[in-house]
Write a protein that holds these residues in place. Sequence first.
Motif, mmCIF file in Angstrom:
data_model
loop_
_atom_site.group_PDB
_atom_site.id
_atom_site.type_symbol
_atom_site.label_atom_id
_atom_site.label_comp_id
_atom_site.label_asym_id
_atom_site.label_seq_id
_atom_site.Cartn_x
_atom_site.Cartn_y
_atom_site.Cartn_z
ATOM 1 N N GLY A 175 -11.605 -11.531 154.235
ATOM 2 C CA GLY A 175 -12.784 -12.236 154.740
ATOM 3 C C GLY A 175 -12.555 -13.740 154.761
ATOM 4 N N GLN A 176 -13.621 -14.476 154.403
ATOM 5 C CA GLN A 176 -13.547 -15.934 154.471
ATOM 6 C C GLN A 176 -12.488 -16.499 153.524
ATOM 7 O OE1 GLN A 176 -14.955 -17.010 157.044
ATOM 8 N NE2 GLN A 176 -17.004 -17.757 156.566
ATOM 9 N N ILE A 177 -12.530 -16.064 152.254
ATOM 10 C CA ILE A 177 -11.544 -16.598 151.297
ATOM 11 C C ILE A 177 -10.165 -16.003 151.596
ATOM 12 C CG2 ILE A 177 -10.902 -16.872 148.864
ATOM 13 C CD1 ILE A 177 -13.842 -16.697 148.114
ATOM 14 N N ASP A 218 -7.838 -5.060 154.363
ATOM 15 C CA ASP A 218 -9.306 -5.034 154.394
ATOM 16 C C ASP A 218 -9.752 -3.665 154.890
ATOM 17 O OD1 ASP A 218 -11.443 -7.673 154.407
ATOM 18 O OD2 ASP A 218 -12.222 -5.777 155.163
ATOM 19 N N MET A 220 -10.077 -6.622 161.762
ATOM 20 C CA MET A 220 -10.265 -8.022 161.358
ATOM 21 C C MET A 220 -9.019 -8.518 160.600
ATOM 22 S SD MET A 220 -11.826 -10.182 158.745
ATOM 23 C CE MET A 220 -12.430 -8.943 157.678
ATOM 24 N N THR A 272 -10.311 -10.557 146.831
ATOM 25 C CA THR A 272 -11.615 -11.135 147.208
ATOM 26 C C THR A 272 -12.512 -10.048 147.800
ATOM 27 O OG1 THR A 272 -10.810 -11.739 149.407
ATOM 28 C CG2 THR A 272 -10.664 -13.430 147.696
ATOM 29 N N GLY A 303 -15.207 -7.506 148.464
ATOM 30 C CA GLY A 303 -16.551 -7.399 147.905
ATOM 31 C C GLY A 303 -17.547 -8.019 148.842
ATOM 32 N N ILE A 304 -18.779 -8.116 148.368
ATOM 33 C CA ILE A 304 -19.782 -8.830 149.176
ATOM 34 C C ILE A 304 -20.042 -10.183 148.527
ATOM 35 C CG2 ILE A 304 -20.925 -6.830 150.223
ATOM 36 C CD1 ILE A 304 -23.085 -7.192 147.934
ATOM 37 N N GLN A 335 -12.151 0.961 143.561
ATOM 38 C CA GLN A 335 -11.240 1.434 144.630
ATOM 39 C C GLN A 335 -9.997 0.552 144.693
ATOM 40 O OE1 GLN A 335 -13.283 1.053 148.369
ATOM 41 N NE2 GLN A 335 -14.786 2.644 147.901
ATOM 42 N N ILE A 356 -10.948 -12.793 142.386
ATOM 43 C CA ILE A 356 -11.877 -13.862 142.784
ATOM 44 C C ILE A 356 -13.297 -13.318 142.989
ATOM 45 C CG2 ILE A 356 -12.347 -15.621 144.561
ATOM 46 C CD1 ILE A 356 -9.439 -16.122 144.896
ATOM 47 N N ASN A 371 -16.947 -11.897 142.795
ATOM 48 C CA ASN A 371 -18.051 -12.119 141.840
ATOM 49 C C ASN A 371 -18.781 -10.823 141.500
ATOM 50 O OD1 ASN A 371 -18.279 -14.818 141.058
ATOM 51 N ND2 ASN A 371 -19.111 -15.425 143.050
ATOM 52 N N MET A 426 -10.170 -16.180 138.853
ATOM 53 C CA MET A 426 -10.292 -17.572 139.315
ATOM 54 C C MET A 426 -11.760 -17.991 139.330
ATOM 55 S SD MET A 426 -11.226 -19.998 141.479
ATOM 56 C CE MET A 426 -11.915 -19.161 142.891
ATOM 57 N N LEU A 444 -12.132 -23.973 140.257
ATOM 58 C CA LEU A 444 -13.154 -24.341 141.245
ATOM 59 C C LEU A 444 -14.295 -25.122 140.594
ATOM 60 C CD1 LEU A 444 -14.524 -24.020 144.059
ATOM 61 C CD2 LEU A 444 -15.481 -21.875 143.204
ATOM 62 N N HIS A 467 -18.337 -17.801 134.680
ATOM 63 C CA HIS A 467 -18.585 -18.393 135.998
ATOM 64 C C HIS A 467 -20.011 -18.052 136.403
ATOM 65 C CE1 HIS A 467 -17.903 -19.868 139.971
ATOM 66 N NE2 HIS A 467 -18.007 -18.689 140.533
HETATM 67 O O1 TXD Z 1 -15.227 -18.850 141.941
HETATM 68 C C1 TXD Z 1 -15.198 -17.737 142.412
HETATM 69 N N1 TXD Z 1 -14.595 -16.768 141.754
HETATM 70 C C2 TXD Z 1 -15.827 -17.453 143.725
HETATM 71 C C3 TXD Z 1 -16.068 -16.086 144.070
HETATM 72 C C4 TXD Z 1 -16.167 -18.494 144.631
HETATM 73 C C5 TXD Z 1 -16.697 -18.190 145.863
HETATM 74 C C6 TXD Z 1 -16.944 -16.810 146.305
HETATM 75 N N2 TXD Z 1 -16.662 -15.836 145.320
HETATM 76 C C7 TXD Z 1 -16.749 -14.405 145.627
HETATM 77 O O2 TXD Z 1 -15.577 -14.015 146.342
HETATM 78 C C8 TXD Z 1 -17.873 -13.964 146.536
HETATM 79 O O3 TXD Z 1 -19.082 -13.900 145.821
HETATM 80 C C9 TXD Z 1 -17.363 -12.603 146.964
HETATM 81 O O4 TXD Z 1 -17.626 -11.632 145.951
HETATM 82 C C10 TXD Z 1 -15.843 -12.803 147.081
HETATM 83 C C11 TXD Z 1 -15.307 -12.913 148.490
HETATM 84 O O5 TXD Z 1 -15.949 -13.959 149.176
HETATM 85 P P1 TXD Z 1 -15.722 -14.154 150.762
HETATM 86 O O6 TXD Z 1 -16.520 -15.339 151.144
HETATM 87 O O7 TXD Z 1 -14.292 -14.097 151.104
HETATM 88 O O8 TXD Z 1 -16.461 -12.847 151.299
HETATM 89 P P2 TXD Z 1 -16.281 -12.093 152.718
HETATM 90 O O9 TXD Z 1 -15.954 -13.077 153.780
HETATM 91 O O10 TXD Z 1 -17.465 -11.222 152.888
HETATM 92 O O11 TXD Z 1 -14.972 -11.192 152.485
HETATM 93 C C12 TXD Z 1 -14.976 -10.078 151.668
HETATM 94 C C13 TXD Z 1 -14.162 -9.024 152.367
HETATM 95 C C14 TXD Z 1 -14.790 -8.508 153.670
HETATM 96 O O12 TXD Z 1 -13.914 -8.770 154.758
HETATM 97 C C15 TXD Z 1 -14.972 -6.998 153.440
HETATM 98 O O13 TXD Z 1 -14.721 -6.205 154.605
HETATM 99 C C16 TXD Z 1 -13.930 -6.753 152.364
HETATM 100 O O14 TXD Z 1 -14.028 -7.886 151.505
HETATM 101 N N3 TXD Z 1 -14.123 -5.525 151.594
HETATM 102 C C17 TXD Z 1 -13.080 -4.794 151.140
HETATM 103 N N4 TXD Z 1 -11.754 -4.982 151.250
HETATM 104 C C18 TXD Z 1 -10.957 -4.057 150.681
HETATM 105 N N5 TXD Z 1 -11.419 -2.967 150.029
HETATM 106 C C19 TXD Z 1 -12.753 -2.750 149.921
HETATM 107 N N6 TXD Z 1 -13.207 -1.665 149.262
HETATM 108 C C20 TXD Z 1 -13.639 -3.690 150.489
HETATM 109 N N7 TXD Z 1 -14.987 -3.790 150.564
HETATM 110 C C21 TXD Z 1 -15.275 -4.921 151.239
#
Ligand code: TXD
Length: 316
Positions: free
Chosen positions: A11-13, A34, A39, A78, A80-81, A102, A119, A121, A144, A148, A176
């Motif tokens: 995703g974004q990170i 992912d 994507m 990363t 998750g939601i 998983q 990373i 949350n 991590m 930050l 955190h």
């Molecule tokens: O300081 C810190 N640790 C943080 C943590 C700082 C900022 C954000 N932080 C957390 O990172 C945030 O609360 C999220 O729990 C994660 C990921 O953040 P991001 O902004 O990258 O979220 P996205 O863009 O929604 O990306 C998450 C991706 C998305 O593409 C989903 O399709 C995917 O996770 N996803 C999965 N991938 C693999 N396997 C499974 N099961 C899965 N489920 C969702």
Amino acid sequence: MKKKISLIGAGQIGGTLAHLISIKELADDVVLFDVDEDMAKGKALDIAQSTSINGSNIGFKGTSNYEDTKNSDVIIITAGIPRKPGMLRDDLLGTNLKIIKQVAEGVKKTSPKAFVICITNPLDVIVMAFQKYSGLPTNKVVGMAGILDSSRFKYFISQELKVPVKNVESLVLGGHGDTMVPMTNQTTVSGKPLNKLIQKEKLDSIIERTRKGGAEIGKLLQKGSAFYAPASSGIEMAESYIKDLKKTLPCAAYLNGEYGVRNLYAGVPVVIGNLGAEKVIEIKLDDKEKENFEISIKAVKELFEAAIKIDPDLAK
Ligand code: TXD
């Protein structure tokens, strides 16, 4: 030796991590994994097409198959939601626990020797759950957040005092969440103690802004949460491991008696080198810092108890 980094969650990170790895040439192979396979493939292709411009020689692959991540040296999770405006990090617990289970199963099967940086949350509990679900050694699983949070704190201080951010030394410890503990007594600006340079009310408002730093950005973005600074923070940890830099970095590490805490992950200064989290550094806290650190530890413990209620397997 060829190095392979897999990013679980593209995703974004995840996407920003891949781009930074490419620019810094931190690995030979990068896998973006992912559940949204297209994507992951799209981002891999896009970043791969930037390598001829950056002059880096790295292979990129997007996938939703763990076999493609096999034998990774580093895994950054990363998946998750993220938070929506108004949500607390803790509100993500139920959904992200299922996801991390998983992920742990996939990583355990394919890259049991990897150094894993979590990373997702709510960070401290998710990294602990990942370690328990995967059974990977505690020195190879870290979270991590502290880099930050420290970086946000340092930035706000630099803005207030109108000094270059590189002149500010500081660290933020504990969980955190809103109980994180900026170490004001350990903070210096060009070597001078911060407490002598700033009024107490101003410092208190900077501490509050740091604690709410993620929510401030989430509110502005509306869609999703912060990702540039979180990705840079994850990269600093990965780089210290891959290049055996042995940097002391604030990370969520497994505590086995350090700081009076046992069997829990929380933010402390850790030496990261080629053995993973090599050593927790115990700095001396004054009474106030100790009190705040303990409040933060209590919050992490309570959230882990809530996680055990969702999945009793975590109590094992
Ligand atoms: O300081 C810190 N640790 C943080 C943590 C700082 C900022 C954000 N932080 C957390 O990172 C945030 O609360 C999220 O729990 C994660 C990921 O953040 P991001 O902004 O990258 O979220 P996205 O863009 O929604 O990306 C998450 C991706 C998305 O593409 C989903 O399709 C995917 O996770 N996803 C999965 N991938 C693999 N396997 C499974 N099961 C899965 N489920 C969702």
